[in-house]
Design an enzyme around this catalytic site. Sequence first.
Site, PDB file in Angstrom:
ATOM      1  N   THR A 156      23.186 -17.646   1.876  1.00  0.00           N
ATOM      2  CA  THR A 156      24.594 -17.972   1.639  1.00  0.00           C
ATOM      3  C   THR A 156      24.715 -19.458   1.337  1.00  0.00           C
ATOM      4  O   THR A 156      23.831 -20.247   1.695  1.00  0.00           O
ATOM      5  CB  THR A 156      25.461 -17.742   2.898  1.00  0.00           C
ATOM      6  OG1 THR A 156      24.978 -18.603   3.940  1.00  0.00           O
ATOM      7  CG2 THR A 156      25.453 -16.302   3.352  1.00  0.00           C
ATOM      8  N   ASP A 157      25.837 -19.832   0.750  1.00  0.00           N
ATOM      9  CA  ASP A 157      26.184 -21.245   0.752  1.00  0.00           C
ATOM     10  C   ASP A 157      26.610 -21.567   2.188  1.00  0.00           C
ATOM     11  O   ASP A 157      26.890 -20.669   2.990  1.00  0.00           O
ATOM     12  CB  ASP A 157      27.292 -21.544  -0.257  1.00  0.00           C
ATOM     13  CG  ASP A 157      27.370 -23.032  -0.581  1.00  0.00           C
ATOM     14  OD1 ASP A 157      26.740 -23.833   0.155  1.00  0.00           O
ATOM     15  OD2 ASP A 157      28.052 -23.407  -1.542  1.00  0.00           O
ATOM     16  N   TRP A 158      26.670 -22.849   2.507  1.00  0.00           N
ATOM     17  CA  TRP A 158      26.819 -23.266   3.909  1.00  0.00           C
ATOM     18  C   TRP A 158      28.139 -22.788   4.524  1.00  0.00           C
ATOM     19  O   TRP A 158      29.205 -23.181   4.110  1.00  0.00           O
ATOM     20  CB  TRP A 158      26.653 -24.790   3.997  1.00  0.00           C
ATOM     21  CG  TRP A 158      25.211 -25.192   4.253  1.00  0.00           C
ATOM     22  CD1 TRP A 158      24.792 -26.119   5.154  1.00  0.00           C
ATOM     23  CD2 TRP A 158      24.012 -24.675   3.657  1.00  0.00           C
ATOM     24  NE1 TRP A 158      23.406 -26.191   5.155  1.00  0.00           N
ATOM     25  CE2 TRP A 158      22.909 -25.323   4.258  1.00  0.00           C
ATOM     26  CE3 TRP A 158      23.755 -23.706   2.691  1.00  0.00           C
ATOM     27  CZ2 TRP A 158      21.587 -25.050   3.920  1.00  0.00           C
ATOM     28  CZ3 TRP A 158      22.439 -23.427   2.350  1.00  0.00           C
ATOM     29  CH2 TRP A 158      21.380 -24.100   2.963  1.00  0.00           C
TER      30      TRP A 158
END
Length: 780
Positions: free
Chosen positions: A276-278
């Site tokens: 995932t993105d953060w």
Amino acid sequence: MKYCLAIVVAWMLLQPAYAQAPQLGKNTIKEVIAAMTLEEKAKLLVGNGFSLPGMKPPGGPVVGETQDKVPGAAGTTFAIPRLGIPSIVVADGPAGVRIDSVRKTEPGKTFYATAWPVGTLLASTWDTALVRKVGVAFGNEVREYGIDILLAPALNIHRNPLGGRNFEYYSEDPVISGNIAAAMVNGVESNGVGTSIKHYAANNQETNRNTVNTIVSERALREIYLKGFEIAVKKSQPWTVMSSYNYINGAYASESYDLLSTILRKEWGFKGFVMTDWFGGKDAAAQIKAGNNLLMPGTAQQSQAIIDAVKTGALDVKVLDENVAGILQVIVQTPTFKGYKFSNNPDLKKDAGISRMAAAEGMVLLKNNDKALPLKNVHNVAVFGNTSYDIIAGGTGSGDVNKAYIVSFVKGLTNSGYNPDADLANTYTEYLRTERIKHPKKGFFQEFMNPTPPIVEMLVANDVIAQKAAQDDIAIITIGRNAGEGRDRKLENDFNLSDTEQLMIKNVTAAFHAQNKKVIVVLNIGGVIETASWSAEPDAILLAWQPGMEGGNAITDVLSGKVNPSGKLATTFPVAYNNVPSANNFPGKEFPEKATTGMMGMKAIPAEVTYGEGVYVGYRYYNTFHVQPAYEFGYGLSYTSFNYGKLALSSNTFNGKITATVIVTNTGTVAGKEVVQLYISAPAKKLDKPAEELKGFAKTNLLQPGKSQTISFTINVEDLVSFDTQSTSWIAEAGNYTVKICASSKNIKTTAAFSLAKELVTEKDNKVLAPAAAISELKP
Ligand code: BGC
């Protein structure tokens, strides 16, 4: 101490759990997974957490040794020593290895990394061999700093010039984006480290980036927003893909099985893992089910949610195992797993040279009246504009990098033997110093939440300008812009020039022209700005982009003629913002009444944006709808000129593939390179089609005056097809196709036609990611 350790290890080996547990690398991944507890699996699927100075990690304490191995890296994975699974390290980002430059534990030592030119500049080289070379050097720094996976390249489409992260991205066109990204991945990964191509997908704005629902047609999604990722996956098979923050047609990208499994894996054959993105997405179990293997940076709650979902039967442990296997398959390839002894000492000097070379190759000469450039008989230079003295090497946010130094433009001039006006230099330096004091330096997070406004351009008095016009040989004005993660750019004083900037260009030009002296404008920008209202004034305009830490040297290389500019625009400069096809649909609608608390305690406002322009993004729009841009896609001048011979096709009927060949000759007086572009105009009976679409590009070698090079392209059936929503298949309509060999999207040099006797269907895809309701899209 050594003895104690030996005793502990010996004791551990005698314990049944350690003695018998399968080991990653020695046993099969299947055997290792079979030995993992549910808790271990749930922890491996979730990163070790994240901590920023002065900020508590969200979601509870950090569960592992996040910052230990490489301080400042973006995250790590969970280690399971009993199974021989190490913790691997991931770090940003497209601009350079983003880690802390100093460490408390090692006083006196520095850990700087090279700041490469921004993505948009690299794409403007149209040179995959060069980008690969940058990637090779970049990947070496990744490896030598003990990092396993680089969180780059970033290849979202430049849908709108106000996109805050456009500088990190490559182009408005997926063929450029995908091929440049593949070259970068192949270069970086040749070092035995990984990449994460991001942000997958349709993450084309920063406004409400975590909440926005991107409403887009299946065709525009497939042809424009996914195409670059598809090309990159097929041509470079990156170790990982980073899913984006946004929703696509109602589903979070990181929770979408259709996006991450059906399209990415089944249709395209992606073999790595997805992270995932953060803090992206909401529902950990849904992410795992979707095939989003790793949740980053990771919280204890996410691991718990995964365990709970397995216990309640909502998540099948088999799905967990598949995701774990995806991560382990990558871990075994990493330098950490292989025990690589990194040096913490990459050859930064050598890389600075590559950064400088790449920067000069991607600069675009927009205007050059009466051969104002390269500089001739110039010694004393009157240098105007704040960013001449304080160059913007790259954008902000995770696309920034801790570099040892930045060569300002005036420093670059001095290094090459020019003499910047000392009096002006003092005035600007003093002005910048006093302005900076008003805004004390903030930490990364504080800056992210509340960015320091750029220093307002200083207006130099007319009598001073007149004095400089009398004294100095030439004027060079820099216009600078910065942007970055978390917010989009603004129209006023950003896309459009400020009144002071307009006045500066006007006043300096008037004074220098009155003395028969020339004026050059240098654009130190990461994204597109308005140029039409002022471009008539100066004699020459050089688009230097944000050129990395060697920027001042690279700009001077081009201005002086040491390097003949060969960059071309990979993104259109429109006449006015209103001309942009997405102007009325950017950044979309907000629903503040439904606001909640989101990522890192920030306010989350639900929002949606409809991509009403469909596939007519960038030049696809300007060419089809006959809207004149300021500088078109593919445009860029050189200090020499090129002649294009007649285009030859291997056949005038299409039978699987056609070769297109053209001879390009340098007809000028200096050596230079030319970017040759191949566009196709296809029949549009069943499906509407853009007037022209880029299908191939190549850059010549450095051609000496009078020298020629034969350039060949292969046209495959994939270059003829469009996505037919009704049949969810890619079709090439029967009829006549025109191949156009061009020097830009509007500068057609030679054409030839071929016919396709019968409609071809190349691929039947899955009916997925459709918008809830049909979108009324722009049609020619
Ligand atoms: C950015 C990513 C980046 C990540 C880790 C996120 O906020 O969107 O591009 O890789 O942070 O720093």
